[in-house]
Design an enzyme around this catalytic site. Sequence first.
Site: not given
Length: 256
Positions: A136, A143
Amino acid sequence: MQIIVKENYDRMSKLAAEMIADLVRKKPRCVLGLATGSTPLGTYRELIRMHHEEELDFSQVATFNLDEYIGLPPTHEQSYMYFMCRNFFDHINIHPANVHVPSGITEEVPSYCEWYEKEIKEVGGIDLQLLGIGANGHIGFNEPGSSLGSRTRLKMLDEKTVKDNARFFSRLEDVPHFAITMGIATITETRQLLMQANGENKAGAIARSVEGPITAMCPASIVQMHPQVTIIVDRAAAKKLTRRYPSEPPPLTPGK
Ligand code: F6R
């Protein structure tokens, strides 16, 4: 930014190990930023070989790891401290006092994170930070959506990261959902970045990081802002890149 496309995982790992070994030889008291996960395993294996066969000396090297799961003590087989000892530290002559992996069991997370940042500063900063990349686009456990100016702190893991990392745990329910991670600004303050990626499942993240816009939605894209970055990928991870990249670092003096 130097992108190097190697034939396979082994060649990628060897080149990364050579770059790290080169720094350790030139600067025996260097500070290395290290990563866990499956990507750097070949690099650690090669460095261990160099230690045994070529007398690569880690006795004065200091290390700082990127991250650690919250809730896992260093004795837990899936903790990153355990991982680092089993796959690297136990096989080289590094001094245990020079090893830093964030604590997953600290009760005072904010002050612990401040202390970790201070320790990095006190040794003079990180010379080279080894990085993997999440499918990702995460680096460390930053993140998508992480502030590009973030420092070491507590982060909740993406659902995708929890699923990706479930392969290391016996049950999906055992994967921790929180981690302490160096921030994106902590990472980009290091003097040199060395990112590695292999396998087709990293191809999208590599293409977005290298050829896409710089965005918090792909934290690894911040490497575009750093003055000294090397990204070594295998052919599978290079699959979605559209521009032409070399398979070797460019020679120091241009050929005729
Ligand atoms: C681990 C870390 C992570 C990994 C990434 C890729 O310390 O910082 O960002 O680099 O999740 O993991 P692997 O290499 O297992 O694909």
